[in-house]
Motif scaffolding. Sequence first.
Motif: not given
Length: 217
Positions: A175-195
């Motif tokens: 959105s052209d608001q700068g890099p705003k550095p922060q951590h990026c994670y792999v988040v694991r979701f159980a299928a029933p939580e989503l579906w």
Amino acid sequence: MNGAHDLGGMQGFGPVGAEPDEPVFHAEWERRAFALTLAAGALGKWNIDQSRYARERQPPAEYLATSYYEHWLYGLEKLLVEKGLVTAEELATGKAAARSDLSPVGITQMSEIIRRGGAHRIASDLPARFSAGQKVAVRNRHPLGHTRAPRYVRGRQGVIDRDHGVFVFADSSGSDQGPKPQHCYVVRFAAPELWGPEANPRDVVLVDLWDDHLDPA
């Protein structure tokens, strides 16, 4: 952004069929659209997140009725006009006006930029908000601008699988608001939580999410 591009978890669009021995490009114009996008991006007027956001702003009915590289072409034209590289009249007529304010990018320079790629990982000792094994909840936000948090995980709970390190925050960058550095994670979701409860409890979905997408659960 909630748009026609965010189709993860949506029903009713039919199966996704794999094409045996699928070519990289199905037509010569697709090859050209790809090359033009890379060449124009090498000018440094926008970043990859802004390029994605430009495609997302295609009108929904048009987005769903057009192909992958037609989305690329739409986004490229939008950025070229917004960044002042061409005018809407030049696009409409196919005739370039006399310009003296642009420095061309040579083939050697562009090849080096493509080979090197963009620097989205940031060397930083910025502390992580979360650690592996920690339960988190995805913020149920629906921003008007670009976001890398897919709609189907918002408001859902998952577990931090691992920490990629510090990266440019795609939502801010897009959105052209700068890099705003922060951590990026792999988040694991159980299928029933989503579906829901009918989903196989042994299935999981892994999604890359940033600090600003998450809260402790």
